[in-house]
Design an enzyme around this catalytic site. Structure first.
Site, PDB file in Angstrom:
ATOM      1  N   PRO A 100       0.819  -1.224   0.000  1.00 38.20           N
ATOM      2  CA  PRO A 100       0.000   0.000   0.000  1.00 38.20           C
ATOM      3  C   PRO A 100       0.848   1.269   0.000  1.00 38.20           C
ATOM      4  CG  PRO A 100      -0.170  -1.156   2.117  1.00 38.20           C
ATOM      5  CD  PRO A 100       0.636  -2.023   1.207  1.00 38.20           C
ATOM      6  N   GLU A 127       2.651  -7.700   8.685  1.00 36.84           N
ATOM      7  CA  GLU A 127       2.909  -6.255   8.553  1.00 36.84           C
ATOM      8  C   GLU A 127       3.730  -5.940   7.314  1.00 36.84           C
ATOM      9  OE1 GLU A 127       1.345  -4.051  10.248  1.00 36.84           O
ATOM     10  OE2 GLU A 127       0.445  -5.656  11.429  1.00 36.84           O
ATOM     11  N   ARG A 165      -3.286  -9.099 -20.041  1.00 37.73           N
ATOM     12  CA  ARG A 165      -4.251  -8.829 -21.115  1.00 37.73           C
ATOM     13  C   ARG A 165      -3.638  -7.960 -22.213  1.00 37.73           C
ATOM     14  NH1 ARG A 165      -7.301  -4.249 -20.755  1.00 37.73           N
ATOM     15  NH2 ARG A 165      -9.270  -5.178 -21.384  1.00 37.73           N
ATOM     16  N   ASP A 180      -9.635   1.173 -24.558  1.00 42.43           N
ATOM     17  CA  ASP A 180      -9.993   1.019 -23.150  1.00 42.43           C
ATOM     18  C   ASP A 180      -9.766   2.326 -22.396  1.00 42.43           C
ATOM     19  OD1 ASP A 180     -10.724  -1.603 -23.235  1.00 42.43           O
ATOM     20  OD2 ASP A 180      -8.866  -2.395 -22.383  1.00 42.43           O
TER      21      ASP A 180
HETATM   22  N1  SAM Z   1       1.423  -2.876   7.533  1.00 44.00           N
HETATM   23  C1  SAM Z   1       1.289  -2.592   6.151  1.00 44.00           C
HETATM   24  C2  SAM Z   1       1.013  -1.112   5.961  1.00 44.00           C
HETATM   25  O1  SAM Z   1       0.306  -0.510   6.756  1.00 44.00           O
HETATM   26  O2  SAM Z   1       1.512  -0.536   4.949  1.00 44.00           O
HETATM   27  C3  SAM Z   1       0.132  -3.406   5.541  1.00 44.00           C
HETATM   28  C4  SAM Z   1       0.428  -4.838   5.470  1.00 44.00           C
HETATM   29  S1  SAM Z   1      -0.865  -5.746   4.696  1.00 44.00           S
HETATM   30  C5  SAM Z   1      -1.812  -6.259   6.070  1.00 44.00           C
HETATM   31  C6  SAM Z   1      -0.085  -7.231   4.155  1.00 44.00           C
HETATM   32  C7  SAM Z   1       0.377  -7.245   2.708  1.00 44.00           C
HETATM   33  O3  SAM Z   1      -0.720  -7.045   1.841  1.00 44.00           O
HETATM   34  C8  SAM Z   1       1.369  -6.200   2.312  1.00 44.00           C
HETATM   35  O4  SAM Z   1       2.677  -6.540   2.683  1.00 44.00           O
HETATM   36  C9  SAM Z   1       1.199  -6.125   0.823  1.00 44.00           C
HETATM   37  O5  SAM Z   1       1.959  -7.135   0.162  1.00 44.00           O
HETATM   38  C10 SAM Z   1      -0.279  -6.436   0.647  1.00 44.00           C
HETATM   39  N2  SAM Z   1      -1.112  -5.229   0.413  1.00 44.00           N
HETATM   40  C11 SAM Z   1      -1.993  -4.687   1.274  1.00 44.00           C
HETATM   41  N3  SAM Z   1      -2.607  -3.606   0.757  1.00 44.00           N
HETATM   42  C12 SAM Z   1      -2.119  -3.461  -0.499  1.00 44.00           C
HETATM   43  C13 SAM Z   1      -2.344  -2.511  -1.547  1.00 44.00           C
HETATM   44  N4  SAM Z   1      -3.206  -1.504  -1.419  1.00 44.00           N
HETATM   45  N5  SAM Z   1      -1.658  -2.661  -2.703  1.00 44.00           N
HETATM   46  C14 SAM Z   1      -0.780  -3.671  -2.858  1.00 44.00           C
HETATM   47  N6  SAM Z   1      -0.510  -4.595  -1.890  1.00 44.00           N
HETATM   48  C15 SAM Z   1      -1.169  -4.503  -0.728  1.00 44.00           C
END
Ligand code: SAM
Length: 250
Positions: A100, A127, A165, A180
């Protein structure tokens, strides 16, 4: 070395704690047909296979305290190095960590990724990854939106779907994705199909005229109107680029 690695089939390599989640949605429709036709390949590696202690631990509590667990850099490191060793030197492979905190996935990024030879995607859980692993392997952090998922697997599926795609042969008509949303810098125009009269509602008359030029003009205007009302940010970027293109021509 697998056959997919030896040839130049666009190759996705996933590092995940849940390999059984794949191909999941990627095994259906366009992406799934492309996979069956070997237009792209997908192989999954279980991160836990690279743990070395007797409990096969892949995570540990964060230094400095706090809630949750962090994915260990030594375990992730062995998994990544295993993949690095098996990839041909000539392959241009993107190393991506869905996160994220990453750069927001957009159509331009999807296209750039489709022009490489493939991707290694490290799916985070808990995390997330120890920062040292992200930096040491120069993983590109890619976000699929401003919200938090429970794991990187769902994000990996979104990224892969957007990318595969675009690979040659995956879409029926090569031309179709060029219209698209985002490809032109605008959102796409409305679509209408049979029946002509549905609940007393008719499609715009122009679409029934058979006049291709007028239809193209209506669609272009419709795309501009939709973009201006729903995504003024995209419209502003589109107008700025148009302005620059005109200046370049003058
Ligand atoms: N503690 C992290 C933070 O607050 O940034 C979030 C960890 S999340 C619970 C677990 C995993 O989900 C991340 O390491 C990532 O690989 C994936 N993930 C969660 N949200 C995402 C997003 N919006 N885009 C891409 N990957 C995501």
């Amino acid at each position: 070395m697998t056959q997919a690695m030896a040839s130049k089939v666009w190759a996705a390599h996933l590092l995940t704690l849940f390999p059984e989640m794949f191909p999941g949605p990627l095994g259906h429709s366009l992406a799934g047909r492309g996979l069956k036709k070997q237009l792209w390949s997908l192989d999954c590696h279980n991160i836990r296979d690279f743990a070395t202690d007797k409990h096969a631990n892949v995570d540990a509590p964060p230094f400095g305290g706090g809630h949750g667990m962090v994915m260990r850099p030594d375990v992730i490191g062995r998994a990544i190095e295993h993949l690095q060793d098996s990839l041909p030197d000539s392959h241009d492979t993107a190393f991506v960590y869905p996160s994220p905190r990453g750069r927001l996935l957009d159509q331009k990024m999807a296209r750039q990724l489709s022009q490489k030879d493939g991707m290694v995607i490290v799916c985070g859980r808990y995390e997330g990854l120890d920062q040292r692993a992200i930096e040491h392997y120069q993983l590109e952090e890619v976000s699929i939106g401003d919200y938090v998922l429970s794991g990187g697997e769902q994000a990996a599926m979104v990224i892969l779907d957007a990318v595969v795609r675009l690979l040659p042969g995956v879409m029926g008509k090569e031309i179709s994705h060029l219209e698209d949303s985002f490809e032109t810098g605008l959102l796409e125009h409305h679509h209408y199909t049979q029946p002509r009269d549905w609940k007393g509602l008719e499609p715009p008359e122009i679409l029934l005229s058979g006049h291709h030029q007028n239809i193209a003009k209506w669609r272009a205007e419709n795309a501009r109107d939709i973009t201006a009302s729903r995504r003024p940010d995209l419209m502003a970027a589109y107008m700025a680029k148009k302005h620059l293109d005109t200046e370049d021509k003058d």
